[in-house]
Design a protein around this motif. Sequence first.
Motif, short mmCIF file in Angstrom:
data_model
loop_
_atom_site.label_atom_id
_atom_site.label_comp_id
_atom_site.label_asym_id
_atom_site.label_seq_id
_atom_site.Cartn_x
_atom_site.Cartn_y
_atom_site.Cartn_z
N PHE A 78 -52.20 65.23 -17.76
CA PHE A 78 -51.06 66.45 -16.79
C PHE A 78 -51.97 66.14 -15.18
CE2 PHE A 78 -50.39 69.34 -20.42
CZ PHE A 78 -49.44 68.66 -20.93
N VAL A 79 -50.99 66.57 -14.22
CA VAL A 79 -51.28 66.37 -12.75
C VAL A 79 -50.86 67.63 -12.15
CG1 VAL A 79 -51.43 64.08 -12.78
CG2 VAL A 79 -49.26 65.13 -12.30
N SER A 80 -51.32 68.15 -11.03
CA SER A 80 -51.00 69.38 -10.32
C SER A 80 -49.68 69.26 -9.85
CB SER A 80 -52.04 69.64 -9.37
OG SER A 80 -53.28 69.96 -9.73
N GLY A 81 -48.98 70.20 -10.07
CA GLY A 81 -47.65 70.21 -9.61
C GLY A 81 -46.54 69.51 -10.36
N GLN A 82 -46.98 69.35 -11.76
CA GLN A 82 -46.08 68.78 -12.68
C GLN A 82 -45.11 69.87 -13.16
OE1 GLN A 82 -48.09 66.53 -15.87
NE2 GLN A 82 -46.34 66.94 -17.26
N THR B 209 -53.64 76.09 -14.99
CA THR B 209 -52.57 77.28 -14.74
C THR B 209 -51.17 77.04 -14.24
OG1 THR B 209 -53.23 77.60 -12.42
CG2 THR B 209 -54.86 78.47 -13.83
N ILE B 210 -50.32 77.94 -14.49
CA ILE B 210 -48.95 77.74 -14.33
C ILE B 210 -48.62 78.77 -13.21
CG2 ILE B 210 -46.68 77.89 -15.34
CD1 ILE B 210 -47.62 77.17 -18.02
N VAL B 211 -47.95 78.14 -12.18
CA VAL B 211 -47.53 78.95 -11.46
C VAL B 211 -46.05 78.44 -10.98
CG1 VAL B 211 -47.64 79.36 -8.65
CG2 VAL B 211 -49.75 79.15 -10.21
N LYS B 212 -45.13 79.57 -11.07
CA LYS B 212 -43.78 78.88 -10.89
C LYS B 212 -43.14 77.91 -11.61
CE LYS B 212 -42.63 81.39 -6.58
NZ LYS B 212 -42.13 81.33 -5.21
N ASN B 213 -43.51 77.90 -12.78
CA ASN B 213 -43.25 76.75 -13.95
C ASN B 213 -43.98 75.39 -13.66
OD1 ASN B 213 -41.84 78.65 -15.56
ND2 ASN B 213 -40.04 78.57 -14.36
N LYS B 214 -44.81 75.44 -12.87
CA LYS B 214 -45.78 74.17 -12.58
C LYS B 214 -47.14 74.35 -12.73
CE LYS B 214 -42.55 72.40 -8.75
NZ LYS B 214 -42.46 71.85 -7.48
N LEU B 215 -47.53 73.16 -13.20
CA LEU B 215 -49.22 73.10 -13.46
C LEU B 215 -49.97 72.88 -12.23
CD1 LEU B 215 -49.16 70.82 -16.77
CD2 LEU B 215 -49.77 73.11 -16.67
N TYR B 216 -51.13 73.64 -12.21
CA TYR B 216 -52.05 73.53 -11.27
C TYR B 216 -53.48 73.60 -11.94
CZ TYR B 216 -48.14 73.91 -7.93
OH TYR B 216 -47.07 73.78 -7.21
N LYS B 217 -54.25 72.42 -11.69
CA LYS B 217 -55.69 72.37 -11.94
C LYS B 217 -56.54 73.24 -11.09
CE LYS B 217 -56.61 67.65 -13.87
NZ LYS B 217 -57.08 66.50 -13.73
N TYR B 218 -57.26 74.00 -11.67
CA TYR B 218 -58.21 75.06 -10.98
C TYR B 218 -59.68 74.49 -11.21
CZ TYR B 218 -55.20 78.70 -9.19
OH TYR B 218 -54.38 79.19 -8.32
N ILE C 117 -60.42 74.75 -21.96
CA ILE C 117 -61.27 73.94 -20.92
C ILE C 117 -60.98 72.52 -20.97
CG2 ILE C 117 -63.91 73.25 -20.42
CD1 ILE C 117 -63.06 76.36 -19.78
N LEU C 118 -60.92 71.96 -19.74
CA LEU C 118 -60.41 70.34 -19.57
C LEU C 118 -61.65 69.69 -18.92
CD1 LEU C 118 -58.47 68.09 -19.99
CD2 LEU C 118 -57.57 68.69 -17.69
N LYS C 119 -62.26 68.76 -19.40
CA LYS C 119 -63.26 67.80 -18.66
C LYS C 119 -62.64 66.66 -17.83
CE LYS C 119 -67.08 70.61 -19.91
NZ LYS C 119 -67.82 71.08 -19.14
N ASP C 120 -62.83 66.47 -16.78
CA ASP C 120 -62.32 65.23 -16.17
C ASP C 120 -62.94 64.82 -15.09
OD1 ASP C 120 -60.55 63.28 -15.48
OD2 ASP C 120 -59.16 64.61 -14.30
N ASP C 121 -63.37 63.42 -15.11
CA ASP C 121 -64.38 62.90 -14.21
C ASP C 121 -65.51 63.47 -13.86
OD1 ASP C 121 -64.96 60.98 -12.38
OD2 ASP C 121 -63.67 61.56 -10.54
N GLY C 122 -66.07 64.36 -14.95
CA GLY C 122 -67.31 64.80 -14.65
C GLY C 122 -67.16 66.28 -14.27
N LYS C 123 -65.88 66.85 -13.97
CA LYS C 123 -65.68 68.08 -13.52
C LYS C 123 -64.99 68.95 -14.66
CE LYS C 123 -65.59 66.88 -8.52
NZ LYS C 123 -64.72 66.87 -7.40
N THR C 124 -65.04 70.39 -14.64
CA THR C 124 -64.45 71.28 -15.29
C THR C 124 -63.40 71.97 -14.94
OG1 THR C 124 -66.56 71.72 -16.29
CG2 THR C 124 -64.79 73.23 -16.88
N TYR C 125 -62.18 71.99 -15.49
CA TYR C 125 -60.91 72.45 -14.79
C TYR C 125 -60.36 73.41 -16.00
CZ TYR C 125 -61.17 68.48 -11.75
OH TYR C 125 -61.35 67.79 -10.61
N VAL C 126 -59.56 74.35 -15.57
CA VAL C 126 -58.34 74.89 -16.46
C VAL C 126 -57.13 74.57 -15.70
CG1 VAL C 126 -60.09 76.62 -17.46
CG2 VAL C 126 -58.67 77.07 -15.52
#
Length: 354
Positions: free
Chosen positions: A345-349, A304-313, A293-302
């Motif tokens: 970490f950022v989406s698409g990384q 995930t990895i799609v095709k070796n890239k990070l994506y925030k859900y 679990i990741l908390k960022d700017d008051g929101k909750t994320y996990v």
Amino acid sequence: MNKLKWVAAAIMVVLLLVMNIVIFDKQESAAVEAPRVKTGLSLQKDFIKKHETTGVAQSKNTFEIYENASLGSIKEVMVSKGDTVTSGQTLITYENAEIEKELRDLKRDKEAADVRSSHYSGQIDEWKSELSDFDEEKDSKDAKVLLQEKLAEAELQNDLAENESSVLSDEISDLEKQLDDLSVKSPADGIVSELNGVGDDESLLTIVGQGNFELLSNIDQKMASLVKTGDTVQIGEKLLKGTVQTVLPADQNNFKLTVLVEDEASWVEGQTAQIIVTEKLAEKATSVPKQAILKDDGKTYVLTIVKNKLYKYAVSTGLEQKGNVQITKGLKKGQVIVLDPSPVFVSGQPVLKK
């Protein structure tokens, strides 16, 4: 001659230093762009809690079925007076407008995700066709690179749309199961001896069954809220099965629970046994380890990895039990998740798995 040898040696040293610097820079760049992360999978887990009460055995074979407002409003009474019923047969169905509205909303969102998936699937076919017709001699290399980039983007967006559709499908299935569970089933084989009107203070219907013994127990309001007619409970340490017959108010703070004993073991009047009620906090819930679990700017994320890239859900969380967190929305079972994610970490990384 010696001077030329020294000059050649100096040139070789410089070349080796330059090559080492270039290689080191590439390694550093790769480490920054594609860090190695520890991963896991989202799993399906039951979140439960057990409650116990002591029951006293008595001979009984009559079952009173009462209206249960917590399920919603009664849709249909499925039996008539004099009908013969079997254990587990549906007696009463309920309807719940809130669940039905949420189900319609989810189906609309899934339809939109499917449309996006279809759109990007069409683009994939288009870019693949153009690449197959590409003339290496006549067409420019830049044009080919552009087509390859368009194809990769279309494939990524198609994967994301399909994943969203799959998550929504699971949520739709869960709600449809909830709708299916909005019913009261017969606790035993028997005959409907009485049938009363909806909204009356008395029972909706009475079943004269073939049961041998039942357990009676006084329980508090909390435990009473966890059971309803037809539920299966555990009896004693030997894991015997029982079926809830009635949960009726005894006084202001207590309720009377009756449980039909389903096994064929010998029972005597007045015998005591523990009734164990399992509180289903969340059944077959999607869950992840707490460290995902990741908390960022008051929101909750996990992540995930799609095709070796990070994506925030963005996810909605529920219960936490034994180091696991329930995901109520935004994730499905079996997805790759990042453990101990970093807020930088950022989406698409790009990332690499450990």
